[in-house]
Design a protein around this motif. Structure first.
Motif, PDB file in Angstrom:
ATOM      1  N   GLY A   1       0.782  -1.225   0.000  1.00  0.00           N
ATOM      2  CA  GLY A   1       0.000   0.000   0.000  1.00  0.00           C
ATOM      3  C   GLY A   1       0.816   1.278   0.000  1.00  0.00           C
ATOM      4  N   LYS A   2       2.141   1.171  -0.095  1.00  0.00           N
ATOM      5  CA  LYS A   2       2.998   2.350  -0.136  1.00  0.00           C
ATOM      6  C   LYS A   2       3.284   2.705  -1.588  1.00  0.00           C
ATOM      7  CE  LYS A   2       5.411   1.367   4.176  1.00  0.00           C
ATOM      8  NZ  LYS A   2       6.724   1.132   4.781  1.00  0.00           N
ATOM      9  N   LEU A   3       3.578   3.984  -1.813  1.00  0.00           N
ATOM     10  CA  LEU A   3       3.951   4.392  -3.160  1.00  0.00           C
ATOM     11  C   LEU A   3       5.234   3.685  -3.570  1.00  0.00           C
ATOM     12  CD1 LEU A   3       3.345   8.252  -3.226  1.00  0.00           C
ATOM     13  CD2 LEU A   3       1.993   6.476  -4.334  1.00  0.00           C
ATOM     14  N   GLY A   4       5.286   3.284  -4.830  1.00  0.00           N
ATOM     15  CA  GLY A   4       6.479   2.654  -5.362  1.00  0.00           C
ATOM     16  C   GLY A   4       7.561   3.687  -5.649  1.00  0.00           C
ATOM     17  N   PHE A   5       8.734   3.204  -5.985  1.00  0.00           N
ATOM     18  CA  PHE A   5       9.873   4.081  -6.241  1.00  0.00           C
ATOM     19  C   PHE A   5       9.559   5.115  -7.312  1.00  0.00           C
ATOM     20  CE2 PHE A   5      13.537   5.281  -8.721  1.00  0.00           C
ATOM     21  CZ  PHE A   5      14.347   5.814  -7.737  1.00  0.00           C
ATOM     22  N   GLY A   6       9.037   4.659  -8.440  1.00  0.00           N
ATOM     23  CA  GLY A   6       8.775   5.576  -9.550  1.00  0.00           C
ATOM     24  C   GLY A   6       7.799   6.675  -9.188  1.00  0.00           C
ATOM     25  N   SER A   7       6.749   6.318  -8.468  1.00  0.00           N
ATOM     26  CA  SER A   7       5.751   7.314  -8.055  1.00  0.00           C
ATOM     27  C   SER A   7       6.333   8.318  -7.069  1.00  0.00           C
ATOM     28  CB  SER A   7       4.540   6.626  -7.432  1.00  0.00           C
ATOM     29  OG  SER A   7       3.884   5.832  -8.390  1.00  0.00           O
ATOM     30  N   LEU A   8       7.153   7.829  -6.150  1.00  0.00           N
ATOM     31  CA  LEU A   8       7.806   8.744  -5.206  1.00  0.00           C
ATOM     32  C   LEU A   8       8.768   9.676  -5.925  1.00  0.00           C
ATOM     33  CD1 LEU A   8       8.677   6.657  -2.022  1.00  0.00           C
ATOM     34  CD2 LEU A   8       7.227   8.676  -2.161  1.00  0.00           C
ATOM     35  N   LEU A   9       9.564   9.122  -6.830  1.00  0.00           N
ATOM     36  CA  LEU A   9      10.508   9.953  -7.573  1.00  0.00           C
ATOM     37  C   LEU A   9       9.751  11.028  -8.350  1.00  0.00           C
ATOM     38  CD1 LEU A   9      13.323  10.663  -8.549  1.00  0.00           C
ATOM     39  CD2 LEU A   9      13.052   8.928 -10.344  1.00  0.00           C
ATOM     40  N   ARG A  10       8.684  10.632  -9.031  1.00  0.00           N
ATOM     41  CA  ARG A  10       7.869  11.601  -9.787  1.00  0.00           C
ATOM     42  C   ARG A  10       7.323  12.685  -8.849  1.00  0.00           C
ATOM     43  NH1 ARG A  10       4.514   8.234 -11.826  1.00  0.00           N
ATOM     44  NH2 ARG A  10       5.715   7.937 -13.730  1.00  0.00           N
TER      45      ARG A  10
ATOM     46  N   SER B   1      12.509   8.650 -17.209  1.00  0.00           N
ATOM     47  CA  SER B   1      11.204   8.063 -17.517  1.00  0.00           C
ATOM     48  C   SER B   1      11.159   6.593 -17.122  1.00  0.00           C
ATOM     49  CB  SER B   1      10.901   8.224 -19.009  1.00  0.00           C
ATOM     50  OG  SER B   1       9.671   7.615 -19.328  1.00  0.00           O
ATOM     51  N   HIS B   2      12.222   5.866 -17.409  1.00  0.00           N
ATOM     52  CA  HIS B   2      12.280   4.444 -17.041  1.00  0.00           C
ATOM     53  C   HIS B   2      12.248   4.268 -15.525  1.00  0.00           C
ATOM     54  CE1 HIS B   2      14.061   2.875 -21.086  1.00  0.00           C
ATOM     55  NE2 HIS B   2      12.817   3.312 -21.194  1.00  0.00           N
ATOM     56  N   TYR B   3      12.912   5.154 -14.799  1.00  0.00           N
ATOM     57  CA  TYR B   3      12.853   5.094 -13.337  1.00  0.00           C
ATOM     58  C   TYR B   3      11.414   5.297 -12.866  1.00  0.00           C
ATOM     59  CZ  TYR B   3      17.991   5.916 -13.111  1.00  0.00           C
ATOM     60  OH  TYR B   3      19.344   5.849 -13.232  1.00  0.00           O
ATOM     61  N   GLU B   4      10.773   6.330 -13.399  1.00  0.00           N
ATOM     62  CA  GLU B   4       9.427   6.671 -12.941  1.00  0.00           C
ATOM     63  C   GLU B   4       8.380   5.639 -13.350  1.00  0.00           C
ATOM     64  OE1 GLU B   4       8.470  10.732 -13.941  1.00  0.00           O
ATOM     65  OE2 GLU B   4      10.035  11.516 -12.605  1.00  0.00           O
ATOM     66  N   CYS B   5       8.627   4.936 -14.442  1.00  0.00           N
ATOM     67  CA  CYS B   5       7.694   3.890 -14.894  1.00  0.00           C
ATOM     68  C   CYS B   5       7.983   2.542 -14.249  1.00  0.00           C
ATOM     69  CB  CYS B   5       7.741   3.766 -16.409  1.00  0.00           C
ATOM     70  SG  CYS B   5       7.043   5.177 -17.267  1.00  0.00           S
ATOM     71  N   GLY B   6       9.080   2.451 -13.508  1.00  0.00           N
ATOM     72  CA  GLY B   6       9.409   1.211 -12.823  1.00  0.00           C
ATOM     73  C   GLY B   6      10.174   0.201 -13.653  1.00  0.00           C
ATOM     74  N   PHE B   7      10.725   0.641 -14.792  1.00  0.00           N
ATOM     75  CA  PHE B   7      11.477  -0.275 -15.653  1.00  0.00           C
ATOM     76  C   PHE B   7      12.928  -0.431 -15.219  1.00  0.00           C
ATOM     77  CE2 PHE B   7       8.412   1.424 -18.978  1.00  0.00           C
ATOM     78  CZ  PHE B   7       7.509   0.400 -18.776  1.00  0.00           C
ATOM     79  N   ARG B   8      13.452   0.558 -14.500  1.00  0.00           N
ATOM     80  CA  ARG B   8      14.844   0.547 -14.044  1.00  0.00           C
ATOM     81  C   ARG B   8      14.921   1.190 -12.678  1.00  0.00           C
ATOM     82  NH1 ARG B   8      18.936   2.977 -18.465  1.00  0.00           N
ATOM     83  NH2 ARG B   8      20.351   2.418 -16.792  1.00  0.00           N
ATOM     84  N   LEU B   9      16.009   0.920 -11.985  1.00  0.00           N
ATOM     85  CA  LEU B   9      16.308   1.588 -10.716  1.00  0.00           C
ATOM     86  C   LEU B   9      17.710   2.190 -10.813  1.00  0.00           C
ATOM     87  CD1 LEU B   9      15.031  -1.056  -8.153  1.00  0.00           C
ATOM     88  CD2 LEU B   9      14.018   1.187  -8.618  1.00  0.00           C
ATOM     89  N   PRO B  10      17.914   3.349 -10.219  1.00  0.00           N
ATOM     90  CA  PRO B  10      19.244   3.963 -10.248  1.00  0.00           C
ATOM     91  C   PRO B  10      20.197   3.267  -9.284  1.00  0.00           C
ATOM     92  CG  PRO B  10      17.740   5.331  -8.997  1.00  0.00           C
ATOM     93  CD  PRO B  10      16.928   4.200  -9.572  1.00  0.00           C
ATOM     94  N   GLY B  11      21.474   3.405  -9.575  1.00  0.00           N
ATOM     95  CA  GLY B  11      22.508   2.920  -8.666  1.00  0.00           C
ATOM     96  C   GLY B  11      22.703   3.886  -7.506  1.00  0.00           C
ATOM     97  N   ARG B  12      23.554   3.508  -6.582  1.00  0.00           N
ATOM     98  CA  ARG B  12      23.771   4.322  -5.374  1.00  0.00           C
ATOM     99  C   ARG B  12      24.266   5.733  -5.685  1.00  0.00           C
ATOM    100  NH1 ARG B  12      23.086   2.421  -0.495  1.00  0.00           N
ATOM    101  NH2 ARG B  12      22.992   0.182  -0.174  1.00  0.00           N
ATOM    102  N   ALA B  13      25.223   5.847  -6.604  1.00  0.00           N
ATOM    103  CA  ALA B  13      25.768   7.172  -6.924  1.00  0.00           C
ATOM    104  C   ALA B  13      24.672   8.069  -7.499  1.00  0.00           C
ATOM    105  CB  ALA B  13      26.930   7.055  -7.890  1.00  0.00           C
ATOM    106  N   THR B  14      23.862   7.519  -8.384  1.00  0.00           N
ATOM    107  CA  THR B  14      22.770   8.293  -8.970  1.00  0.00           C
ATOM    108  C   THR B  14      21.732   8.648  -7.906  1.00  0.00           C
ATOM    109  OG1 THR B  14      23.123   7.259 -11.118  1.00  0.00           O
ATOM    110  CG2 THR B  14      20.991   8.317 -10.762  1.00  0.00           C
ATOM    111  N   MET B  15      21.452   7.729  -6.996  1.00  0.00           N
ATOM    112  CA  MET B  15      20.514   8.020  -5.909  1.00  0.00           C
ATOM    113  C   MET B  15      21.015   9.202  -5.082  1.00  0.00           C
ATOM    114  SD  MET B  15      17.731   6.180  -5.782  1.00  0.00           S
ATOM    115  CE  MET B  15      17.203   6.104  -4.083  1.00  0.00           C
TER     116      MET B  15
END
Length: 79
Positions: A8-17, A42-56
């Motif tokens: 029930g929590k927002l996913g990564f992409g939704s939070l990033l957006r 766009s891929h991050y926000e759609c949930g197709f990819r996740l960033p690495g630590r440096a990008t985070m």
């Protein structure tokens, strides 16, 4: 894809957006600031990819996330 994960929590992409929009940035502007392309954002926000630590870390700095917001984003990235 659903905006929420199975708990029930927002996913990564939704939070990033959410954080990106709150900062008044487009996907392209965020990408420019963290030195990645708009399609990758766009891929991050759609949930197709996740960033690495440096990008985070760059995302955290550019979006001015609080420690609590960063933990929420990291938790969402880790499922």
């Amino acid at each position: 894809m659903s905006r929420e994960n199975h708990r029930g929590k927002l996913g990564f992409g939704s939070l990033l957006r959410h954080f990106r929009r709150r900062s008044g940035l487009t996907q392209e502007a965020l990408g420019d600031l963290i030195e990645i392309s708009k399609p990758v954002i766009s891929h991050y926000e759609c949930g197709f990819r996740l960033p690495g630590r440096a990008t985070m870390g760059r995302i955290r700095n550019v979006l001015g996330l609080t420690p609590e917001e960063y933990v929420s984003l990291m938790d969402a990235a880790n499922g």
